[in-house]
Design an enzyme around this catalytic site. Structure first.
Site, short mmCIF file in Angstrom:
data_model
loop_
_atom_site.label_atom_id
_atom_site.label_comp_id
_atom_site.label_asym_id
_atom_site.label_seq_id
_atom_site.Cartn_x
_atom_site.Cartn_y
_atom_site.Cartn_z
N ALA A 21 -6.53 6.01 -13.18
CA ALA A 21 -7.86 6.03 -12.57
C ALA A 21 -8.91 6.45 -13.59
CB ALA A 21 -7.87 6.97 -11.38
N TYR A 145 -10.73 8.05 -1.85
CA TYR A 145 -11.78 8.05 -2.86
C TYR A 145 -12.97 7.26 -2.32
CZ TYR A 145 -7.99 9.98 -5.65
OH TYR A 145 -6.96 10.76 -6.10
N ARG A 193 -6.99 -2.03 -4.89
CA ARG A 193 -6.04 -1.14 -4.20
C ARG A 193 -6.68 -0.64 -2.92
NH1 ARG A 193 -2.40 3.61 -6.83
NH2 ARG A 193 -1.12 1.76 -7.19
#
Length: 264
Positions: A21, A145, A193
């Site tokens: 990430a 997130y 994702r």
């Protein structure tokens, strides 16, 4: 360290090696030590890692991310505690001023101008990725997130064009995909994702995720990377071997696009 770490994966025979990430804004880091690609000054270091991957015969990828309200934490092996500004932390952001859990900070609600900047910074990070030689891009919209926070009606209670209906809650994710797709070559694989469900009554679920994936396919996404959970501290998740595979299968069949599954 990253040259050795990712170069080793490539030498081990992996066909695709994806950098972890990678924050598109400084405030989008999970910890102060996370990778980032928000500045041209960071590109030379990335190029060295990419070169190591390619020299071993593998293909490089990067996961571009913004941690949103789950940003600003200490190292996992030191407890992952939320870091206050005086401890090296910073002001965190999200779709709405709702904490992930009590011990964590309250995010500042992103303004429309702030949202525009997030979209632009994802596109800029994608351009830098192309320039350093990365071959595949994944956009992280899972695990609670920022993108995931906007998708969920539990963490997004906005009353503007980014909150309310599934279409409005998906607006940020779709705008990021549109901007990134324009910033990279047409032939470059683009993966997203997702958390297919957040395991909460009244929360984001697989039916909404299937609709999202149809929209993503229409915007030029090539593959969906299926995970789940991570957006609510009270989630009812009991993982078992292959527990993500049914989500991947459902999206693949209903949307007719490539999918993958992660986690056990």
């Amino acid at each position: 360290w990253h040259v050795v770490h990712y170069g080793s994966r490539a030498h081990g025979g992996a066909g695709l090696v994806m950098l972890e990430a990678t924050a598109v804004q400084p405030e989008g880091r999970i910890t102060p030590w996370d990778l980032g690609l928000w500045s041209d000054d960071q590109m030379e270091s990335y190029a060295q890692v990419v070169e190591a991957i390619h020299a071993a015969g593998s293909t490089s990828a990067v996961q571009l991310a913004h941690a949103g309200r789950k940003a600003c934490h200490g190292k996992p092996w030191e407890g992952s505690n939320f870091l206050e500004p005086g401890q090296g932390g910073w002001d965190i952001v999200g779709p709405s001023p709702i904490k992930f859990e009590d011990a964590w900070g309250t995010p500042n609600e992103l303004s429309i101008e702030d949202i525009d900047a997030v979209v632009a910074d994802f596109a800029s990070a994608a351009r830098r990725s192309v320039e350093v030689g990365i071959k595949v891009i994944e956009l992280h919209m899972a695990h609670g997130y920022l993108g995931c926070e906007f998708l969920s009606p539990l963490s997004n209670v906005r009353q503007d064009q980014y909150g309310g209906s599934p279409e409005k809650r998906a607006r940020l994710t779709l705008q990021i995909v549109q901007a990134v797709r324009k910033a990279i070559p047409d032939s470059m694989p683009l993966i997203v994702r997702v958390s297919a469900t957040e395991y909460m009554d009244g929360g984001w679920d697989i039916d909404e995720c299937v609709q999202l994936c149809q929209w993503l396919k229409d915007e030029g996404v090539d593959m969906i990377d299926c995970s789940s959970g991570g957006n609510h501290s009270d989630q009812n998740l009991e993982p078992y071997p292959n527990y993500q595979v049914p989500f991947s299968s459902r999206i693949r069949k209903d949307v007719d696009m490539m999918t993958g599954a992660v986690g056990l």
